[in-house]
Design an enzyme around this catalytic site. Structure first.
Site, PDB file in Angstrom:
ATOM      1  N   HIS A  49      -7.755  -5.733   0.598  1.00  0.00           N
ATOM      2  CA  HIS A  49      -6.475  -5.019   0.638  1.00  0.00           C
ATOM      3  C   HIS A  49      -5.669  -5.504   1.845  1.00  0.00           C
ATOM      4  CE1 HIS A  49      -3.876  -1.632  -0.156  1.00  0.00           C
ATOM      5  NE2 HIS A  49      -4.087  -1.090   1.026  1.00  0.00           N
ATOM      6  N   SER A  83       0.817  -1.211   0.000  1.00  0.00           N
ATOM      7  CA  SER A  83       0.000   0.000   0.000  1.00  0.00           C
ATOM      8  C   SER A  83       0.857   1.269   0.000  1.00  0.00           C
ATOM      9  CB  SER A  83      -0.921  -0.073   1.210  1.00  0.00           C
ATOM     10  OG  SER A  83      -2.092   0.605   0.938  1.00  0.00           O
TER      11      SER A  83
HETATM   12  C1  GCU Z   1      -5.350   4.817   1.690  1.00  0.00           C
HETATM   13  C2  GCU Z   1      -4.793   5.528   0.495  1.00  0.00           C
HETATM   14  C3  GCU Z   1      -4.029   4.580  -0.420  1.00  0.00           C
HETATM   15  C4  GCU Z   1      -3.007   3.799   0.357  1.00  0.00           C
HETATM   16  C5  GCU Z   1      -3.668   3.137   1.529  1.00  0.00           C
HETATM   17  C6  GCU Z   1      -2.739   2.402   2.492  1.00  0.00           C
HETATM   18  O1  GCU Z   1      -6.369   3.961   1.322  1.00  0.00           O
HETATM   19  O2  GCU Z   1      -5.838   6.161  -0.152  1.00  0.00           O
HETATM   20  O3  GCU Z   1      -3.397   5.292  -1.460  1.00  0.00           O
HETATM   21  O4  GCU Z   1      -2.335   2.885  -0.467  1.00  0.00           O
HETATM   22  O5  GCU Z   1      -4.319   4.099   2.331  1.00  0.00           O
HETATM   23  O6  GCU Z   1      -1.595   2.746   2.598  1.00  0.00           O
HETATM   24  O7  GCU Z   1      -3.226   1.515   3.187  1.00  0.00           O
END
Ligand code: GCU
Length: 425
Positions: A406, A265
């Protein structure tokens, strides 16, 4: 009459583009049928209009040019000044995890004289394997104690986000231990004969809009000769990963020629920028790095440039914010960031439930980067369409999409470890 019709047609087309433009920036789309056409910058087209012909032209002309575009437009300047690292072994246990591992905790001092500026690295080495060993390195989200329920890990003392498990007044507590354990398949990694190393990204810069005031963008500003606003939080995190790699080169138990960098992420975005900036990272894993990472910003699906900049103003360089309302003007896109990994082995992974990161955008981006790998005689992704769930595809660039949300799972780690085994056999 014909003229009138033509004008109406042109107006209709224009209004349609404008609608797409507005929708693209302010809202997130998850309907594939609504993705408007978009054009990616040609990664092989040089400034003078010629096409890159071979790996020399890539290395000498096009790569530095694209890297510079990233500094200017997205992540900010990367510090060039070198600081000699100082390290202190804080703790070592040769019988960790029931005897299968040796645990080390090492303090990396980031400032030449101020010993309050540091990051602490936690390492586990497999005990039954001859050293030196390759290593997987990546940041964790809430402190080293979170990656494993191991009472020997020092509890992080710095600021952690309110939502971190067990956090009280933005500080970790004993109940934070092991909070991220499922994302760090430590035993699986050790079983493949690799060490694993991690640090808390908040040691470099706390992840909030004011974090720069206490992070290395302030504490190292005179040493690195860069003002805080010239770079970004992601830049600071990336810089820290390279300082950890500097340490690896001094640790005789680590094979510093086989350092795999992994990030999930936002930490995947940081890992990609670290590997773009430092070619010593030998293998790169982007786990659902999404917008500003592996995926395509110009493709209107999932998170947008506008949304990410509004929510996380500190992550990127100030110029990135100017593209929120006009991604067409961005001279770069995810496939170019991935191209900066060439010719090193690269794994890009998505999750079906993680529409926010735009799995298809990640796939298309990884595929497109293959054009640069081809200059080095390496094969990228040789299928045209998104693979089925749990069917990894590709060669030196590999890609999978798995079921679920995710996250980083055992399935993901199994693919990364097999990939590393194959690349390093
Ligand atoms: C949020 C953000 C993402 C990122 C994520 C994370 O959702 O919008 O761009 O990748 O956090 O780091 O978990």
């Amino acid at each position: 009459m014909i003229l009138k019709r033509t004008i109406v047609f042109v107006l209709l087309i224009c209004s349609c583009f404008v609608q797409n433009g507005i929708a693209q920036t302010n809202t997130s789309n998850t309907d594939e049928s609504k993705v408007p056409p978009y054009t990616l910058p040609d990664v092989l087209k040089m400034k003078d209009g010629r096409e890159v012909k071979n790996s020399q032209e890539w290395n000498n002309i096009q790569r530095p040019y694209i890297y510079h575009l990233y500094e200017e437009n997205q992540f900010g300047k990367y510090p060039v000044k070198k600081i000699a690292g100082k390290y202190r072994l804080l703790e070592k246990d040769e019988h960790a995890l029931g005897g299968i591992a040796t645990r080390k905790q090492v303090r990396i001092y980031l400032h030449p004289t101020d010993t309050s500026v540091y990051t602490d690295v936690l390492l586990y080495f497999p005990n039954n394997v001859k050293k030196p060993v390759p290593v997987f390195v990546g940041y964790n989200f809430s402190g080293n104690h979170a990656i494993q329920n191991d009472a020997g890990i020092m509890l992080s003392q710095t600021w952690v986000p309110t939502k971190s498990k067990g956090a009280v007044n933005n500080r970790a507590t004993d109940s934070s231990r092991g909070a991220e354990a499922s994302q760090w398949q430590v035993k699986e990694i050790l079983a493949h004969g690799y060490a694993v190393a991690t640090a808390y990204y908040g040691d470099l810069e706390p992840d909030n809009p004011d974090g720069w005031k206490t992070g290395i963008r302030t504490t190292l500003k005179d040493v690195l000769k860069i003002q805080p606003e010239e770079w970004s939080a992601i830049g600071a995190w990336a810089y820290g990963l390279s300082r950890i790699l500097d340490y690896f080169q001094k640790d005789k138990d680590i094979n510093a020629n086989k350092v795999a960098i992994i990030g999930h992420s936002r930490l995947g975005k940081a890992a990609l920028w670290a590997a773009a900036s430092d070619k010593r990272f030998a293998l790169i894993v982007s786990n659902e790095s999404g917008e500003g990472g592996a995926t395509l910003s110009k493709r209107w699906y999932g998170e947008t440039v506008k949304i990410i900049n509004e929510k996380f103003p500190h992550w990127f360089a100030s110029k990135y914010k100017t593209y929120g309302d006009n991604t067409d003007a961005l001279p770069i896109d995810g496939h170019m960031l991935l191209s900066l990994m060439a010719p090193r082995p690269l794994y890009v992974a998505s999750a079906e439930g993680d529409t926010w990161s735009d799995p298809k955008g990640e796939f298309l981006s990884a595929k497109e980067a293959g054009r640069v790998y081809a200059l080095f005689g390496k094969k990228g992704i040789d299928v045209d369409n998104m693979p089925l769930l749990h069917h990894p595809v590709g060669n030196t660039i590999r890609y999978h999409i798995r079921a679920g949300k995710h996250d980083v799972t055992l399935y993901d780690w199994q693919q990364y470890l097999q990939f590393a085994d194959k690349q390093w056999e």
